[in-house]
Design a protein around this motif. Structure first.
Motif, PDB file in Angstrom:
ATOM      1  N   GLY A  86       0.704  -0.949   0.103  1.00  0.00           N
ATOM      2  CA  GLY A  86      -0.029  -0.206   0.041  1.00  0.00           C
ATOM      3  C   GLY A  86       0.835   1.283   0.060  1.00  0.00           C
ATOM      4  N   ASN A  88       3.450   1.813  -1.764  1.00  0.00           N
ATOM      5  CA  ASN A  88       3.787   2.234  -3.065  1.00  0.00           C
ATOM      6  C   ASN A  88       2.942   3.426  -3.668  1.00  0.00           C
ATOM      7  OD1 ASN A  88       5.200  -0.109  -2.916  1.00  0.00           O
ATOM      8  ND2 ASN A  88       4.363  -1.071  -4.523  1.00  0.00           N
ATOM      9  N   ILE A  89       1.768   3.683  -3.013  1.00  0.00           N
ATOM     10  CA  ILE A  89       0.856   5.005  -3.419  1.00  0.00           C
ATOM     11  C   ILE A  89       1.787   5.886  -3.062  1.00  0.00           C
ATOM     12  CG2 ILE A  89      -1.116   6.107  -3.146  1.00  0.00           C
ATOM     13  CD1 ILE A  89      -2.773   3.570  -2.885  1.00  0.00           C
ATOM     14  N   MET A  91       5.284   6.046  -2.867  1.00  0.00           N
ATOM     15  CA  MET A  91       6.614   6.067  -3.374  1.00  0.00           C
ATOM     16  C   MET A  91       6.295   6.424  -4.782  1.00  0.00           C
ATOM     17  SD  MET A  91       8.498   4.735  -1.212  1.00  0.00           S
ATOM     18  CE  MET A  91       9.789   4.076  -1.879  1.00  0.00           C
TER      19      MET A  91
ATOM     20  N   PRO B 143      -3.241   3.373  -9.389  1.00  0.00           N
ATOM     21  CA  PRO B 143      -2.611   4.299  -8.326  1.00  0.00           C
ATOM     22  C   PRO B 143      -1.082   4.596  -8.158  1.00  0.00           C
ATOM     23  CG  PRO B 143      -3.841   2.848  -7.270  1.00  0.00           C
ATOM     24  CD  PRO B 143      -3.930   2.541  -8.513  1.00  0.00           C
ATOM     25  N   VAL B 144      -0.489   3.394  -8.663  1.00  0.00           N
ATOM     26  CA  VAL B 144       1.013   3.227  -8.241  1.00  0.00           C
ATOM     27  C   VAL B 144       1.746   3.105  -9.601  1.00  0.00           C
ATOM     28  CG1 VAL B 144       0.570   2.285  -6.083  1.00  0.00           C
ATOM     29  CG2 VAL B 144       0.777   0.911  -7.820  1.00  0.00           C
ATOM     30  N   TRP B 161       4.893  -4.963  -8.716  1.00  0.00           N
ATOM     31  CA  TRP B 161       4.554  -3.385  -7.879  1.00  0.00           C
ATOM     32  C   TRP B 161       3.059  -3.182  -7.788  1.00  0.00           C
ATOM     33  CZ3 TRP B 161       8.174  -0.751  -5.581  1.00  0.00           C
ATOM     34  CH2 TRP B 161       7.719   0.896  -5.499  1.00  0.00           C
ATOM     35  N   ILE B 163      -0.299  -3.465  -6.214  1.00  0.00           N
ATOM     36  CA  ILE B 163      -0.898  -3.584  -4.947  1.00  0.00           C
ATOM     37  C   ILE B 163      -2.147  -4.333  -4.783  1.00  0.00           C
ATOM     38  CG2 ILE B 163       0.322  -1.389  -4.073  1.00  0.00           C
ATOM     39  CD1 ILE B 163      -2.537   0.088  -4.247  1.00  0.00           C
TER      40      ILE B 163
END
Lengths: 417, 257
Positions: A86, A88-89, A91, B143-144, B161, B163
């Motif tokens: 989570g 990572n959002i 990062m 989102p990532v 990567w 999530i």
């Protein structure tokens, strides 16, 4: 087994990869965020607009909003397939995504609430820390208390008249800035759904506004409910004559204050409830009137399969009944309790009908999916995305509030002010 | 240095770093590379040629490690049966993996509807896979940034990567995405990227006996697929979502969802 397969039952023509991927925790997410935003707006009514009658409620609502704030992201974390990723959002935020800014909006809002709380309770922290500092032989608990409150003062011990006045100003500014940010935090949760163009039920520009209005409704209702509960506990404490030293009032006095606060707050609740229902009905009428391609399947879901959930439980039991309860003259505490519980239930059902209802039909517009909430968990996944997970999320803010109340005393505060 | 100076300096530092990062976002090297790429992968499906045998689905599952017995699949086949009473019946049992050998239409929840031969007006099969959209909504909502579009237009997922929020699954109007039963990350058809980047055919194209599926390069005017797309009547699915899908169909019917 594929994620979602456990609780999804498909009917008629549904694509093979379609399941109810967003389940109970995604219902809890806007519900909890809504409570945060609503509680904050309620507290700001006093700080910014000077609604004096809400003074008691304001401080309470702010602390409660802070407790809820920590719980709001929990449903998302529990829902993620990789909760530890989570982060990572933060990062690599991918800013074309509506979720990516969550971290920023959320921390900005958190910072505002935390600093507002700090300014309000700064005097209290100093008043606790200073005597402890001078005390010679501190017990272990006192040492701990001293360290905590020393840290909380952030090294500022100036509590002169002049500096407290400046605090007041800061509180007003923070509460003022906080309103749009709180609205944004929740409107933004609405945008996460409203911008999904693939979902015929979610995609409407009204979604953020509907979410904000129902958020304020639920926030006010929860504050009223918790306020009543705490006041009732105080009444019992006072009547037992084991009252703590900081409670100088009699049962009658408490009763008077309680009723007054509840009546005032109920007015604001009704106002926002009307706004929320109007917008929801506007959305429904507009969909029926324009009747685009998706309307056939939407109609069969709204007026058929989900009729009980939407019209009986949400609009009837959750909106109409409490509306009448609050409008009837001679509001009593008991009626207010029933009303607020029903309002909270109504808002929860609204979130449910949006999130689960939005996945009740297939992208083919020719099939349906039924959601079966896992009640008895048989593995970690059915626990966290089942009744157990949802209840844990719901209970958490109350536990946090109990802890925060030790640091930011909501009730004993009057005498030190 | 006073506290005030320290905060001032920190603020300046943050703003400068933010601006620098912002500039880097604006001029992305991969965007420049993408605009100079001379490959745009597209897919061409002749729905008329599909016999619904399911060999493509089998091949895809085996090639791409999607558990064979799971109900999800990167590609699938739909069966459409239109009856004389004007009704459209459709199903895609087991993603069409085992072919459509029964005349019974799967209604879900364990129910089936048997349609008599004489009641049928028309019936056909439609293979589906990821449309590798030019304007992919799944990439937009990640989102990532774990899902992204390669220079040749194929949309890929970074399993290390992702999530697992499921936003991309929700955003896809075609329902091509799912959570991989084993890796638990978002999963989708990527035109067998590991194969096509070596010059091989995709597993489904390789497996299709009737040549219903073809992979092409839209930027190569001599590519037979490109020629068909440019000169014949082709159709794409759900154009109204504005995703600009890049899987083209010939001989498609309006009943296809």
């Amino acid at each position: 087994m594929v994620h979602g397969e456990v609780w999804t039952i498909k009917e008629l023509f549904v694509y093979p990869n379609e399941f109810i991927y967003w389940s109970i925790q995604i219902v809890m997410y806007p519900f909890m965020t809504g409570l945060v935003a609503g509680a904050f707006v309620l507290s700001s009514l006093y700080h910014v607009f000077g609604v004096k009658q809400l003074k008691d409620m304001a401080r309470f609502a702010l602390v409660f909003s802070f407790a809820l704030l920590f719980v709001a992201p929990m449903p998302i974390v529990l829902h993620l397939q990789f909760p530890f990723r989570g982060f990572n959002i933060f990062m690599t935020p991918h800013f074309t995504s509506a979720i990516a800014a969550f971290g920023i909006v959320f921390s900005a809002y958190g910072a505002i609430v935390a600093s507002e709380l700090w300014f309000i309770y700064r005097k209290h922290f100093v008043e606790i820390a200073l005597p402890l500092k001078e005390k010679q032989d501190k017990t272990l608990f006192e040492w701990f208390k001293y360290l905590v409150f020393c840290a909380l003062t952030l090294g500022v011990y100036d509590i002169s008249e002049e500096s407290l006045k400046r605090d007041e100003k800061a509180i007003k500014i923070l509460a003022g800035v906080g309103i749009p940010v709180a609205m944004f935090l929740h409107g933004y949760a609405g945008f996460i759904f409203g911008s999904v163009k693939a979902n015929a039920l979610w995609m409407t520009p009204l979604m953020p506004v509907i979410f904000i209005m129902s958020a304020i409704v639920s926030g006010i209702a929860l504050c009223m409910l918790t306020y009543i509960v705490t006041m009732e506990i105080r009444k019992i404490l006072v009547s037992r004559k084991k009252k703590p030293s900081y409670m100088p009032q009699t049962t009658e006095e408490i009763k008077g204050v309680e009723m007054h606060v509840i009546k005032m707050t109920a007015r604001y609740l009704l106002f926002f409830l009307i706004a929320a229902i109007s917008l929801e009905l506007l959305d429904l009428i507009f969909r029926g009137y324009t009747a685009v391609k998706s309307w056939d399947v939407l109609r069969s879901v709204i007026y058929g399969r989900d009729f009980v959930d939407i019209f009986i439980l949400q609009y009837g039991l959750g909106n109409l009944v409490p509306f009448i309860l609050f409008l009837m003259p001679g509001l009593t505490i008991r009626r207010a309790v029933v009303g607020t519980i029903l309002v909270l239930f109504g808002v929860f059902m609204m979130r449910w009908n949006v999130v689960i209802g939005g996945q009740a039909f297939s992208l083919t517009f020719a099939g349906y999916m039924h959601y079966h909430l896992p009640i008895i968990p048989h593995d970690w996944e059915t626990f966290k995305e089942g009744l157990g997970g949802a209840l844990s999320i719901f209970i958490m803010p109350f536990i946090l509030f109990w802890i925060f109340n030790k640091i930011f005393p909501v009730f004993s505060f009057e005498k030190s002010h | 240095m006073t506290r005030r100076d320290f905060f001032k300096l920190s603020l300046k530092g943050v703003i400068t770093a933010g601006l620098a990062k912002g500039l880097f976002e604006l001029v992305k090297p991969e965007h420049i590379l993408a605009s100079t790429s001379n490959i745009r992968r597209v897919f061409l499906i002749d729905a008329h040629e599909c016999c619904g045998c399911g060999l493509c689905v089998k091949a895809c599952k085996l090639e791409n490690e999607v558990p064979y017995e799971s109900s999800v699949s990167r590609t699938w086949i739909e069966r459409y049966v239109m009856t004389k009473d004007g009704k459209v019946h459709a199903d895609a049992t087991n993603a069409g993996r085992d072919g459509f050998t029964s005349t019974k239409i799967d209604l879900g929840m364990g129910k089936y509807k048997d349609i008599k031969k004489e009641d049928i007006d028309k019936a056909f099969f439609v293979p589906k896979l990821c449309n590798q959209c030019e304007n992919p909504s799944c990439v937009q909502v990640c989102p990532v940034g774990a899902t992204y579009q390669a220079a040749d237009g194929v949309v890929l997922v970074d399993r290390k990567w992702c999530i697992g929020c499921g936003y991309c699954i929700m955003a896809c109007p075609y329902g091509v995405r799912f959570f991989h039963p084993k890796y638990r990350t978002a999963e989708k058809c990527n035109f067998c990227y590991h194969r096509i980047s070596k010059g091989l055919k995709t597993a489904c194209v390789q497996a299709c006996v009737f040549g219903s599926r073809k992979l092409g390069n839209l930027k190569d005017p001599n590519d037979p697929v490109t020629k068909t797309i440019m000169t014949e009547r082709v159709w794409v699915l759900k154009e109204e979502y504005g995703t600009k899908p890049q899987v083209y169909y010939t001989n498609l019917s309006m009943e296809v969802r």
